[in-house]
Design a protein around this motif. Structure first.
Motif, PDB file in Angstrom:
ATOM      1  N   HIS A 114     -65.813 -46.404  18.808  1.00 15.35           N
ATOM      2  CA  HIS A 114     -67.215 -46.470  17.889  1.00 15.35           C
ATOM      3  C   HIS A 114     -67.790 -45.217  16.889  1.00 15.35           C
ATOM      4  O   HIS A 114     -68.049 -45.610  16.249  1.00 15.35           O
ATOM      5  CB  HIS A 114     -68.404 -46.651  18.927  1.00 15.35           C
ATOM      6  N   ALA A 115     -66.389 -44.662  16.638  1.00 16.16           N
ATOM      7  CA  ALA A 115     -66.724 -43.320  16.085  1.00 16.16           C
ATOM      8  C   ALA A 115     -65.904 -43.167  15.118  1.00 16.16           C
ATOM      9  O   ALA A 115     -66.689 -41.935  13.979  1.00 16.16           O
ATOM     10  CB  ALA A 115     -67.633 -41.717  16.785  1.00 16.16           C
TER      11      ALA A 115
ATOM     12  N   PRO B   3     -71.259 -48.917  13.011  1.00 21.98           N
ATOM     13  CA  PRO B   3     -70.242 -47.854  12.907  1.00 21.98           C
ATOM     14  C   PRO B   3     -69.125 -48.225  11.653  1.00 21.98           C
ATOM     15  O   PRO B   3     -69.808 -49.111  10.796  1.00 21.98           O
ATOM     16  CB  PRO B   3     -69.105 -48.474  13.908  1.00 21.98           C
TER      17      PRO B   3
ATOM     18  N   ARG C 200     -72.332 -36.380  18.813  1.00 20.31           N
ATOM     19  CA  ARG C 200     -71.805 -37.631  18.523  1.00 20.31           C
ATOM     20  C   ARG C 200     -73.423 -37.973  19.163  1.00 20.31           C
ATOM     21  O   ARG C 200     -74.094 -37.810  20.889  1.00 20.31           O
ATOM     22  CB  ARG C 200     -71.168 -38.353  18.926  1.00 20.31           C
TER      23      ARG C 200
ATOM     24  N   LYS D  61     -62.949 -44.288  23.291  1.00 22.04           N
ATOM     25  CA  LYS D  61     -63.889 -44.256  23.028  1.00 22.04           C
ATOM     26  C   LYS D  61     -64.780 -43.228  21.616  1.00 22.04           C
ATOM     27  O   LYS D  61     -65.311 -44.484  21.017  1.00 22.04           O
ATOM     28  CB  LYS D  61     -65.437 -43.608  24.349  1.00 22.04           C
ATOM     29  N   GLU D  62     -64.016 -42.569  21.245  1.00 17.92           N
ATOM     30  CA  GLU D  62     -64.836 -42.334  20.125  1.00 17.92           C
ATOM     31  C   GLU D  62     -63.955 -43.133  19.040  1.00 17.92           C
ATOM     32  O   GLU D  62     -64.513 -44.002  17.732  1.00 17.92           O
ATOM     33  CB  GLU D  62     -64.822 -40.916  19.850  1.00 17.92           C
TER      34      GLU D  62
ATOM     35  N   GLY E 132     -73.028 -42.282  16.940  1.00 16.70           N
ATOM     36  CA  GLY E 132     -71.609 -41.775  16.908  1.00 16.70           C
ATOM     37  C   GLY E 132     -71.593 -41.362  16.151  1.00 16.70           C
ATOM     38  O   GLY E 132     -70.445 -39.979  15.247  1.00 16.70           O
TER      39      GLY E 132
END
Length: 818
Positions: free
Chosen positions: A336-337, A409, A80, A332-333, A144
């Motif tokens: 924000h992703a 995001p 990312r 984590k993803e 991301g």
């Protein structure tokens, strides 16, 4: 409770006479739909959630648990973007490709990766979202963005391979704030020619994804009149809400494979199996018949899994290596992703008479869609029109909405779908207006709020949108808002607040009214198929998606009520596009109302068939038969035959054999709103601004409660999410757009020891268009806590927090500014 229905003679947003187009108050419902409490056997009972024991014992299988069924399964990982805005100028994958155990590395230039634009929003066709995404991206627009992906023999190898890829960027200026993004000199995030399916009002030169306006009456005229008349008061307020994470327990997970028939099969944690199938078929130019989507048990969705986020990358990887691939987001993803609730800035102006009658409401909404446009038009529009329906009798109403792109995001669907942001603004504003007039806030609302029999035209104020009600508006045929207010007032102690002894402590109570919808009118379809086994049990198949809500249990109860079977004898199968009937999926609070009605119709179809067999076995006319307690009874003779006997007779009988199978579809222009009243009881320390919430009481009218235990879980869970929006620390980013919140430890979600008591109260009405009188319950409780808490703090210490989250520092600063 509301003004008179003089609005019936006014015009709709489309200019037609309401008298000509208005839906009638009466609604023709079937004879099975209106049953008294003593007549209901399965519905309204506290049936145990069908999968509850499996979940608490660890036997429940989620998407990741299906990995063991594919011994040749590869692990996928995504590289990312590390910058918020720019272009990938070089992507060196050689080191990753040479690593032992790496099967493939794919980039935007790989043959398996489509370059056509698409939307990730799982919405009906044609999608009301721009096609602005690519599966993997050379132009990156937020930290991301996926730019490459790896398939390897295990997760550790895939992770190491991703880290070995070298990336060079041509970094560009980023814009993180929505107001700054729409300025003429702001960095441009999208090139118009690279986006298909442009939405109404889009202006990519100014980073505007969508813009819409609607007006009822003459708002400017009302404000001009207020400038000349002393008996009219103008009040203006401004509000802001932040990002919010879905905080799903189960991260987004997808397994993609090609089966023995050269069809692509997804086992995936999605809320929208059929939408996902259609979108993947279009994107990869594969016939719909060659894609199968299976939805296992889902560990929470809340709207976040209404987007196809990982599925396209997983499919590209499995095409590249010709073996199954599992792709699972990290925590984590997730933060924000994946997808988030969109921030909003809202201005509300109103004109009100000295007696407390609203003459005009003018609402302006600016939202931050982030880097891409999923749900931007529809969710941003919902920020205004959903709750404006509460005050639809106001003769002059205007709503303006703008959805802006930034390098933040991606915003998507989230529980409440814009209504939590809008309620914070509008219900905070109504409290401010009441206090400006010196009126009790609830008495002021009572003069203006919608009621049973009334016509709602405000919810269709924006002509562009996703299946909105047209013509004469929405007729309110069930509304328990009066009782919700009264019972909530008694429970919270409204008007009877005992102040603390300490002079620096001040106690206050705030309230907020809430409204939502039951599905998307004119824009959904639910279907059901039910078959009878020879032992008198039933298999129920729907395309609906239980995302942890207990929808499968509720569907079994609805079917059991019609069939006269115990709910445990109705087995509900999980969604599978190869097997299940069509359904739009789990969103918009539609499952109980839309799919539940389809289930009820299918059960009625099956019951007619089993009555044919019962009539022969009993020697009684079929019109005298009733189904209850696991049997069919003849009213005249009192004789009965068990469902098991009917099951064996239908399949093995000598005279006639036929499988008892019922099926039905349901689509409707109706969308009856549930209503609610949220109350908050708080004590504030004026020295520090710290506050303690003593109780959050929510009284809700969701029609007939299908399962009280499940409904209570929905209300308390939604109130917790609403409380988190009100007080949680939320997201933060540095000046370069780097996310500073990447896990639960950073996010500040309220925990068990900081969550105040949650008190749900159910006010049952009967909605004639819903199954056994039911309306929606899942989303509406997310709307009320922020405005009620803000209003309670204003009641306690005289200052109002209009920018979420509510913190002690903001309260203290507001007190200092007085």
């Amino acid at each position: 409770m509301s003004r008179t229905e003089e609005g019936d003679e006014e015009s709709t947003p489309d200019g037609a006479s309401q008298t000509d187009a208005a839906p009638p108050v009466e609604f023709e419902e079937g004879p099975d739909n209106r049953r008294g409490p003593d007549e209901l056997t399965a519905v309204s009972s506290r049936e145990e959630k069908a999968d509850a024991r499996k979940i608490v014992t660890g036997e429940a299988k989620y998407t990741a648990d299906y990995a063991r069924e594919f011994p040749d399964l590869a692990a996928g990982k995504v590289l990312r973007s590390e910058i918020a805005h720019g272009v990938v100028t070089e992507l060196d994958t050689s080191a990753a490709e040479e690593m032992d155990g790496v099967y493939a590395v794919i980039t935007p230039d790989s043959a398996e990766v489509p370059n056509d634009p698409y939307t990730s929003a799982g919405q009906s066709y044609p999608e009301p979202s721009p096609y602005d995404l690519r599966v993997l991206r050379k132009r990156v627009r937020y930290v991301g963005d996926p730019i490459a992906a790896v398939a390897a023999e295990d997760v550790a190898t895939a992770r190491a391979a991703v880290q070995a890829i070298e990336v060079s960027y041509d970094e560009r200026d980023a814009v993180l704030d929505a107001e700054a993004a729409i300025e003429p000199d702001a960095p441009r995030i999208h090139d118009p020619e690279s986006v298909e399916n442009h939405q109404p009002g889009a202006d990519y030169e100014r980073n505007i994804e969508a813009h819409a306006e609607g007006e009822i009456g003459d708002v400017d005229g009302a404000f001009e009149a207020a400038a000349d008349r002393s008996d009219l008061t103008v009040v203006e307020t401004e509000w802001a809400t932040p990002h919010q994470s879905h905080c799903v327990g189960e991260p987004h997970t997808t397994i993609a494979r090609r089966d023995q028939d050269d069809r692509y099969h997804f086992v995936t944690s999605t809320q929208v199996p059929y939408h996902a199938r259609r979108q993947l078929a279009r994107l990869f130019d594969v016939p719909i018949r060659d894609i199968r989507v299976t939805k296992p048990r889902i560990g929470g969705g809340f709207g976040g899994k209404q987007s196809i986020v990982l599925e396209p990358i997983a499919l590209a990887l499995t095409m590249a290596i010709d073996r199954p691939v599992k792709l699972e987001a990290t925590r984590k993803e997730e933060f924000h992703a994946m997808r988030v609730r969109r921030p909003a800035s809202i201005t509300v102006r109103s004109v009100v008479t000295d007696e407390g009658d609203l003459e005009a409401i003018d609402m302006s909404v600016l939202t931050n869609s982030g880097a891409y446009g999923s749900h931007g038009l529809t969710a941003s529009g919902a920020i205004g029109k959903k709750q404006l329906a509460l005050y639809t009798h106001t003769p002059n109403i205007r709503l303006e909405m703008t959805a802006a792109h930034t390098n933040r995001p991606v915003a998507g669907a989230m529980r409440g779908y814009g209504a939590p942001q809008g309620h914070f603004a509008l219900e905070g504003h109504m409290d401010a207006v009441a206090r400006e007039l010196g009126m009790d806030p609830l008495e002021f609302r009572a003069r203006n709020v919608i009621g049973e029999g009334d016509l709602d035209v405000a919810s269709s104020i924006l002509k562009e949108g996703d299946g909105e009600i047209r013509g004469g508006g929405r007729r309110i045929r069930s509304c328990g808002l009066d009782e919700c207010i009264e019972r909530g007032k008694r429970a919270i102690g409204w008007g009877d607040v005992e102040q603390p002894d300490a002079p620096h402590l001040h106690r206050g109570i705030g309230a907020a009214l809430t409204i939502q919808s039951s599905g998307v009118p004119n824009d959904e379809l639910g279907a059901a198929h039910i078959k009878m086994n020879e032992d008198g049990s039933f298999i129920l198949q729907t395309g609906a998606v239980d995302i942890g809500t207990g929808a499968d249990t509720a569907m079994a109860q609805i079917a059991a009520e019609i069939l006269g079977a115990p709910p445990e004898d109705v087995l509900v199968q999980p969604s599978d596009t190869d097997i299940s009937p069509f359904d739009y999926g789990a969103y918009a609070s539609s499952t109980t109302y839309v799919t539940g009605t389809a289930v009820k119709k299918a059960a009625q179809d099956a019951r007619e068939q089993l009555f044919d067999f019962a009539a022969r076995l009993l020697g009684e006319p079929r019109e005298t038969l009733t189904a209850r307690d696991g049997a069919v009874y003849a009213e005249r003779s009192g004789e009965s035959v068990s469902l098991k006997e009917i099951g064996y007779e239908s399949i093995y009988g000598d005279e006639e054999r036929a499988q008892v199978m019922g099926e039905a579809s349901h689509s409707t222009p109706e969308s009856p709103p549930p209503f609610g009243a949220q109350f908050a009881d708080v004590t504030v320390d004026e020295r520090t601004g710290e506050f303690e919430v003593h109780d959050l009481v929510y009284a809700i009218d969701c029609g007939t409660v299908i399962n009280p235990d499940l409904a209570e879980g929905q209300v308390t869970g939604a109130m917790h999410m609403s409380y988190e929006l009100a007080v949680g620390s939320g997201f933060s980013f540095d000046d370069d757009g780097q996310p500073e919140v990447v896990g639960f430890g950073d996010y500040g979600i309220p925990k068990a020891d900081t969550q105040p008591p949650l008190t749900p109260i159910f006010v049952e009405t009967h909605e004639p268009s819903g199954p056994f009188g039911a309306k929606a319950v899942a989303e509406i409780p997310t709307n009320g806590v922020p405005p009620a808490l803000s209003n309670a703090i204003r009641d306690a210490v005289g200052v109002r927090i209009d920018d979420l989250p509510i913190t002690a520092e903001k309260i203290r600063a507001a007190l200092d500014a007085e």
